[in-house]
Design a protein around this motif. Sequence first.
Motif, mmCIF file in Angstrom:
data_model
loop_
_atom_site.group_PDB
_atom_site.id
_atom_site.type_symbol
_atom_site.label_atom_id
_atom_site.label_comp_id
_atom_site.label_asym_id
_atom_site.label_seq_id
_atom_site.Cartn_x
_atom_site.Cartn_y
_atom_site.Cartn_z
ATOM 1 N N PHE A 98 -2.251 4.086 -6.760
ATOM 2 C CA PHE A 98 -1.864 5.022 -5.703
ATOM 3 C C PHE A 98 -2.928 6.108 -5.544
ATOM 4 O O PHE A 98 -3.372 6.419 -4.422
ATOM 5 C CB PHE A 98 -0.509 5.624 -6.072
ATOM 6 C CG PHE A 98 0.026 6.652 -5.119
ATOM 7 C CD1 PHE A 98 0.433 6.303 -3.847
ATOM 8 C CD2 PHE A 98 0.162 7.972 -5.508
ATOM 9 C CE1 PHE A 98 0.953 7.254 -2.967
ATOM 10 C CE2 PHE A 98 0.684 8.928 -4.651
ATOM 11 C CZ PHE A 98 1.082 8.564 -3.379
ATOM 12 N N LEU A 148 -0.086 15.347 -6.830
ATOM 13 C CA LEU A 148 -0.920 14.209 -6.427
ATOM 14 C C LEU A 148 -2.394 14.605 -6.466
ATOM 15 O O LEU A 148 -3.227 13.889 -7.047
ATOM 16 C CB LEU A 148 -0.511 13.755 -5.030
ATOM 17 C CG LEU A 148 -1.103 12.473 -4.438
ATOM 18 C CD1 LEU A 148 -0.252 12.011 -3.249
ATOM 19 C CD2 LEU A 148 -2.539 12.647 -3.974
ATOM 20 N N TYR A 187 3.189 6.310 2.141
ATOM 21 C CA TYR A 187 3.613 7.684 1.883
ATOM 22 C C TYR A 187 3.066 8.646 2.936
ATOM 23 O O TYR A 187 3.764 9.564 3.371
ATOM 24 C CB TYR A 187 3.177 8.133 0.488
ATOM 25 C CG TYR A 187 3.693 9.514 0.155
ATOM 26 C CD1 TYR A 187 5.049 9.712 -0.100
ATOM 27 C CD2 TYR A 187 2.841 10.607 0.132
ATOM 28 C CE1 TYR A 187 5.543 10.979 -0.374
ATOM 29 C CE2 TYR A 187 3.327 11.871 -0.149
ATOM 30 C CZ TYR A 187 4.677 12.053 -0.402
ATOM 31 O OH TYR A 187 5.158 13.311 -0.660
ATOM 32 N N CYS A 188 1.835 8.443 3.359
ATOM 33 C CA CYS A 188 1.268 9.304 4.417
ATOM 34 C C CYS A 188 2.107 9.206 5.691
ATOM 35 O O CYS A 188 2.367 10.218 6.348
ATOM 36 C CB CYS A 188 -0.183 8.916 4.690
ATOM 37 S SG CYS A 188 -1.330 9.351 3.351
ATOM 38 N N ARG A 235 0.833 -1.202 0.000
ATOM 39 C CA ARG A 235 0.000 0.000 0.000
ATOM 40 C C ARG A 235 0.871 1.256 0.000
ATOM 41 O O ARG A 235 1.202 1.815 1.051
ATOM 42 C CB ARG A 235 -0.941 -0.020 1.202
ATOM 43 C CG ARG A 235 -1.900 -1.211 1.201
ATOM 44 C CD ARG A 235 -2.930 -1.105 0.089
ATOM 45 N NE ARG A 235 -3.775 -2.300 -0.004
ATOM 46 C CZ ARG A 235 -4.872 -2.376 -0.751
ATOM 47 N NH1 ARG A 235 -5.241 -1.334 -1.471
ATOM 48 N NH2 ARG A 235 -5.570 -3.495 -0.802
ATOM 49 N N ASP A 282 -6.226 4.767 -4.124
ATOM 50 C CA ASP A 282 -6.128 4.562 -2.680
ATOM 51 C C ASP A 282 -6.326 5.892 -1.951
ATOM 52 O O ASP A 282 -6.962 5.944 -0.895
ATOM 53 C CB ASP A 282 -4.778 3.956 -2.313
ATOM 54 C CG ASP A 282 -4.687 2.468 -2.644
ATOM 55 O OD1 ASP A 282 -5.743 1.857 -2.935
ATOM 56 O OD2 ASP A 282 -3.575 1.920 -2.620
ATOM 57 N N PHE A 283 -5.776 6.968 -2.502
ATOM 58 C CA PHE A 283 -6.017 8.291 -1.926
ATOM 59 C C PHE A 283 -7.498 8.636 -1.977
ATOM 60 O O PHE A 283 -8.079 9.109 -0.981
ATOM 61 C CB PHE A 283 -5.209 9.363 -2.660
ATOM 62 C CG PHE A 283 -5.751 10.744 -2.466
ATOM 63 C CD1 PHE A 283 -5.603 11.410 -1.252
ATOM 64 C CD2 PHE A 283 -6.452 11.390 -3.488
ATOM 65 C CE1 PHE A 283 -6.136 12.676 -1.057
ATOM 66 C CE2 PHE A 283 -6.984 12.655 -3.309
ATOM 67 C CZ PHE A 283 -6.823 13.311 -2.083
ATOM 68 N N LEU A 307 -4.219 11.515 4.081
ATOM 69 C CA LEU A 307 -3.286 12.523 3.593
ATOM 70 C C LEU A 307 -3.571 13.876 4.221
ATOM 71 O O LEU A 307 -2.645 14.622 4.567
ATOM 72 C CB LEU A 307 -3.362 12.628 2.073
ATOM 73 C CG LEU A 307 -2.330 13.559 1.434
ATOM 74 C CD1 LEU A 307 -0.912 13.034 1.676
ATOM 75 C CD2 LEU A 307 -2.583 13.700 -0.061
ATOM 76 N N TYR A 334 0.227 4.281 -0.875
ATOM 77 C CA TYR A 334 -0.401 5.503 -0.363
ATOM 78 C C TYR A 334 -0.331 5.571 1.155
ATOM 79 O O TYR A 334 0.053 6.595 1.724
ATOM 80 C CB TYR A 334 -1.852 5.571 -0.838
ATOM 81 C CG TYR A 334 -2.661 6.648 -0.164
ATOM 82 C CD1 TYR A 334 -2.333 7.993 -0.312
ATOM 83 C CD2 TYR A 334 -3.755 6.323 0.645
ATOM 84 C CE1 TYR A 334 -3.080 8.981 0.311
ATOM 85 C CE2 TYR A 334 -4.503 7.305 1.269
ATOM 86 C CZ TYR A 334 -4.164 8.637 1.099
ATOM 87 O OH TYR A 334 -4.894 9.627 1.730
ATOM 88 N N HIS A 335 -0.672 4.491 1.834
ATOM 89 C CA HIS A 335 -0.602 4.485 3.290
ATOM 90 C C HIS A 335 0.837 4.716 3.758
ATOM 91 O O HIS A 335 1.091 5.463 4.715
ATOM 92 C CB HIS A 335 -1.120 3.144 3.837
ATOM 93 C CG HIS A 335 -2.586 2.945 3.653
ATOM 94 N ND1 HIS A 335 -3.143 2.648 2.440
ATOM 95 C CD2 HIS A 335 -3.625 3.010 4.544
ATOM 96 C CE1 HIS A 335 -4.462 2.534 2.573
ATOM 97 N NE2 HIS A 335 -4.776 2.742 3.834
#
Length: 319
Positions: free
Chosen positions: A281, A238, A201-202, A196, A284-285, A292, A198-199
């Motif tokens: 990605f 993004l 990256y947060c 994951r 997922d956001f 985010l 996205y998770h």
Amino acid sequence: MIPHQHTIDTPYFVGAVHCYSTEINGELVLLDTGPPTLEAVEYLRTNLDLSKLKHVIVTHCHLDHFGLVHWLEQETDATIYIPFRDALRFQNQERRQGLMHDLLLQIGFEADFVNRFMERHSVNEVGVSEPQQYQIIEESDLPAKLGITPLACPGHSQSDLVLQGDSWAVSGDVLLKEIFQTPLLDVDLLSEQRFRNYHAYCDSLVKLVTLKGKQILPGHRHNIESIDACLLFYLNKLLERAGRVKKLPLTMNAVETVCNLLGDKQSSPFISYLKASEILFLRDFLAEPELLCQATMKIGLYSQLADSFTGFISTSEKE
């Protein structure tokens, strides 16, 4: 002492790559290696005293950053250090290949495409031998010996590490000036599910701001004067791209979405893979934009992104 920057051309679309060398406690250290090319070999032979090289430390095992580790292992007495998740990949290549094959089918690629992609563009870094003897950065005594602290900041890849000294940080592909880098689709070998990005990256955003005050030494292009400016560029891109994806039906899978956005004119299978990675990605956001939003609040950047978040998240979710 700030590490010396070495810029080496690559045959890849990312262009030239930076690696870094420094002497710590009388020991020569190389941070990333450059690509597996004859030109890169000649560069290192010419610009480093390889007889004195004691440590080779890799931010993440992509071709342009670790491509010469096996050669350096053979040519020098240096100890090779790689991230945990890359070591896991090396140790489970056949299982990972099978999982990646299934994952590419699941997101909408045709079987013929998947077979050709896995053969020609394997994410096992085709044509490069991994080191035979290495230490795992997160499990080694590297920080105590050299004063280099690894900071796990996945998002570009699941293995990304920032390598920190007292006044500097080699960021690999985690912080790049004015570049929106595609977070690569991959499997998490610990769960055998899609990683994951996205998770991750947060979570990484909150860590990256702790690097303020250090000189950031990136893996590509220009040096970074402001971490906030670097992150704001990425986050704005993004949100802008997520806005385009949001307009498309959710019934479209990732591959169909790529075809819609690119007009079915993908230039290569690898580009199709990169764009599908990005679509997942962004979706997922779109499924959890509050993650985010909360991360940007924690790092003090939400006020500069508030207008861009409009349409993705309600007022109640911001609180």
